[in-house]
Design an enzyme around this catalytic site. Structure first.
Site, short mmCIF file in Angstrom:
data_model
loop_
_atom_site.label_atom_id
_atom_site.label_comp_id
_atom_site.label_asym_id
_atom_site.label_seq_id
_atom_site.Cartn_x
_atom_site.Cartn_y
_atom_site.Cartn_z
CB SER A 31 20.09 -20.98 37.03
OG SER A 31 20.44 -21.87 38.08
CG ASN A 118 24.70 -33.44 37.76
OD1 ASN A 118 24.69 -32.22 37.88
ND2 ASN A 118 25.78 -34.12 37.39
CB THR A 163 -12.00 -25.88 0.65
OG1 THR A 163 -12.70 -25.62 -0.57
CG2 THR A 163 -12.77 -26.93 1.46
CG HIS A 164 -8.79 -24.08 -1.96
ND1 HIS A 164 -7.52 -24.55 -2.21
CD2 HIS A 164 -9.62 -25.14 -2.11
CE1 HIS A 164 -7.57 -25.84 -2.50
NE2 HIS A 164 -8.83 -26.23 -2.44
CB SER A 285 -7.46 2.66 17.18
OG SER A 285 -6.69 3.66 16.58
CE LYS A 291 -9.55 -0.95 13.51
NZ LYS A 291 -8.14 -0.77 13.11
CG ASN A 293 -8.22 -2.85 16.86
OD1 ASN A 293 -8.92 -2.77 15.86
ND2 ASN A 293 -7.36 -1.91 17.22
CD GLU A 298 -5.36 -8.24 16.23
OE1 GLU A 298 -4.39 -7.70 15.68
OE2 GLU A 298 -6.33 -7.61 16.69
CE1 TYR A 325 22.66 -30.49 34.52
CE2 TYR A 325 25.00 -30.00 34.77
CZ TYR A 325 23.69 -29.58 34.76
OH TYR A 325 23.38 -28.26 34.97
CD GLN A 330 22.20 -22.78 35.21
OE1 GLN A 330 22.67 -23.48 36.10
NE2 GLN A 330 22.68 -21.58 34.94
CE LYS A 333 16.64 -25.93 35.90
NZ LYS A 333 17.63 -26.31 34.84
N1 ARG Z 1 21.50 -25.06 38.05
C1 ARG Z 1 21.83 -26.32 37.47
C2 ARG Z 1 20.83 -26.67 36.35
O1 ARG Z 1 19.88 -25.98 36.24
C3 ARG Z 1 21.77 -27.38 38.52
C4 ARG Z 1 22.66 -28.55 38.27
C5 ARG Z 1 24.06 -28.16 38.35
N2 ARG Z 1 24.93 -29.30 38.29
C6 ARG Z 1 26.22 -29.16 38.09
N3 ARG Z 1 26.91 -30.26 38.03
N4 ARG Z 1 26.75 -27.99 37.85
O2 ARG Z 1 21.01 -27.58 35.60
#
Ligand code: ARG
Length: 465
Positions: A31, A118, A163-164, A285, A291, A293, A298, A325, A330, A333
């Site tokens: 990650s 964790n 309204t509507h 455009s 145009k 826009n 939007e 956990y 993960q 994020k």
């Molecule tokens: N990269 C992991 C996450 O975003 C960190 C925690 C990992 N913990 C584990 N027991 N593998 O959640």
């Protein structure tokens, strides 16, 4: 251990493993390329943890000094772009820890005492999100102030209220804008409420069950500015409801932005012609030279879709997870990061654009004159003359029918014609049938009468400071 050795070992747990992780699995499970944006939170969390470990006598004062020195260098390396993020080291936490150990040796290896990734990751996300919340809060305020500013100049500007999507009753354009101020004010309250629950410290929960080291969690909470500590270690490492709440806040806010955007798009269309936007918020455009826009509005409307999508994604992410956990977490994020980026940028650009709206008062007023917007006022007038409301409603329907047939507004019908519908009508009726008369009549708390709208503007300005 050098970085190289750590790379070869591949991960901190590899003594048990007889073969290295496959490249595909490495890429699939890592990650670092998205969670590295939490590096500041990760270092802050580690420093607070180390400070507490030293105060509790779990590590030596010299270990703490080493860790502080190492983290200062890492901070500088990351800021200058010199830090080398390694996929092999999976995530932001292991990357920073490995570098620390390279820099300061055994003291670096002592940092993770009484901690797990964790509770570390749960802490980092909360710290990071808290800072983002503190950036978004003033943007919500700026959005409200922009709306109030335009409202202040348009208390007496008359807009056909719909309204509507049919012309209903005339309203003050300021009143219409202040409706959005109410929405963004509630969004601000919601965000403040979310912040309270984000701002609780998970660290100390360790992997899931707490730890056997004599940690002082309150000290860490205080160092990091948390309002309190999570009271159940299993809950602390496993739930992400604070992220769900934030995504809910963001979705509601984006829905509000989207409705405003939709109106801006409509108002700017030639068929309404109620407003114009500065050129810097419009695009042309490639084929139609005439145009201009309203792309920003939007896109803001469109981007509400991805934020609502992230909320759905996060809810679904959580729903099947047993305590505690799981690696599923993960996946919290990227949606969370994108939600923050989208809401922040959208609020920033919309506040700017709204502040510069060019209001075409005459076109709005002409439109308000079109759809028999004061028909209710005529009915109310007849009620004041003693007619039951239902009869008055019926009488006015006949009057509107006649006016339509003659291609006239109600106020353009001669008095004699109006009296044909009800003899009680006298020439004071024309005051009632005017747009301004209609507005002034709605002088109830929360109504569109300019006096009420002015009072609301005063209230909002005091509230927003
Ligand atoms: N990269 C992991 C996450 O975003 C960190 C925690 C990992 N913990 C584990 N027991 N593998 O959640």
């Amino acid at each position: 251990m050098s970085d190289n050795q750590l790379d070869k070992k591949s991960q901190a747990w590899s003594a048990l493993f007889s073969e290295p992780m496959s490249e595909l699995v490495k890429r699939y499970t890592s990650s670092v390329f998205f969670d590295k944006r939490m590096w500041k939170a990760d270092i802050a969390g580690s420093l607070a943890h180390a400070d507490m470990l030293a105060a509790q006598g779990v590590i030596a004062a010299s270990d703490l000094a080493d860790i502080q020195r190492g983290m200062a260098q890492i901070t500088q390396e990351i800021e200058s772009g010199a830090f080398e993020w390694k996929l092999d080291l999976e995530d932001v936490h292991l990357n920073i820890e490995a570098r620390l150990t390279t820099l300061v040796g055994d003291s670096g290896k002592r940092l993770h005492t009484g901690r797990s990734r964790n509770d570390q990751v749960a802490t980092d996300v909360r710290l990071w999100l808290r800072d983002e919340i503190d950036t978004i809060t003033p943007l919500l305020k700026a959005m409200q102030l922009a709306l109030v500013e335009v409202a202040e100049k348009n208390v007496d500007t008359i807009l056909p209220g719909f309204t509507h999507m049919q012309v209903a009753q005339p309203v003050s354009f300021a009143h219409h804008l202040l409706a959005y101020v109410e929405m963004f004010a509630r969004d601000t309250e919601r965000l403040a409420d979310v912040r309270k629950r984000v701002n609780q410290l998970p660290l100390g929960a360790a992997a899931l069950a707490g730890t056997s080291y004599p940690l002082d969690r309150m000290r860490v909470a205080q160092t990091l500015g948390f309002d309190g500590v999570c009271q159940n270690s299993l809950d602390a490492v496993s739930d992400r409801d604070f992220a769900l709440e934030f995504a809910s806040f963001a979705s509601i806010t984006m829905v509000h932005v989207s409705r405003l955007s939709e109106e801006i798009v409509l108002w700017m269309s030639q068929n309404f012609g109620f407003i114009d936007l500065a050129d810097r918020y419009c695009t042309g455009s490639s084929i139609m030279p005439q145009k201009r826009n309203p792309d920003v509005a939007e896109l803001a409307r469109g981007k509400s879709g991805r934020v609502v999508g992230h909320l759905m994604g996060l809810l679904t992410l959580m729903k099947g997870q047993p305590l505690t956990y799981n690696k599923d977490n993960q996946e919290d994020k990227e949606p969370l990061f994108d939600t923050v980026d989208t809401v922040r940028d959208t609020l920033r650009i919309m506040a700017e654009m709204v502040a510069g709206i060019i209001v075409k008062k005459d076109a709005m007023e002409r439109a308000a004159l079109k759809g028999y917007a004061t028909a209710t006022d005529l009915a109310d007038y007849l009620v004041k003359k003693g007619l039951p409301f239902r009869d008055a409603h019926e009488t006015v329907a006949h009057a509107v029918k006649t006016a339509i047939a003659q291609g006239k507004d109600l106020s353009e019908l001669p008095l004699a014609t109006l009296q044909g519908f009800n003899a009680a009508i006298t020439d004071d009726v024309f005051g009632v049938l005017s747009l301004h008369g209609s507005l002034n009549a709605r002088n109830v708390l929360g109504g569109t009468a300019p006096a009420q709208v002015r009072a609301q503007i005063v209230r909002h300005k005091a509230r927003l400071g």
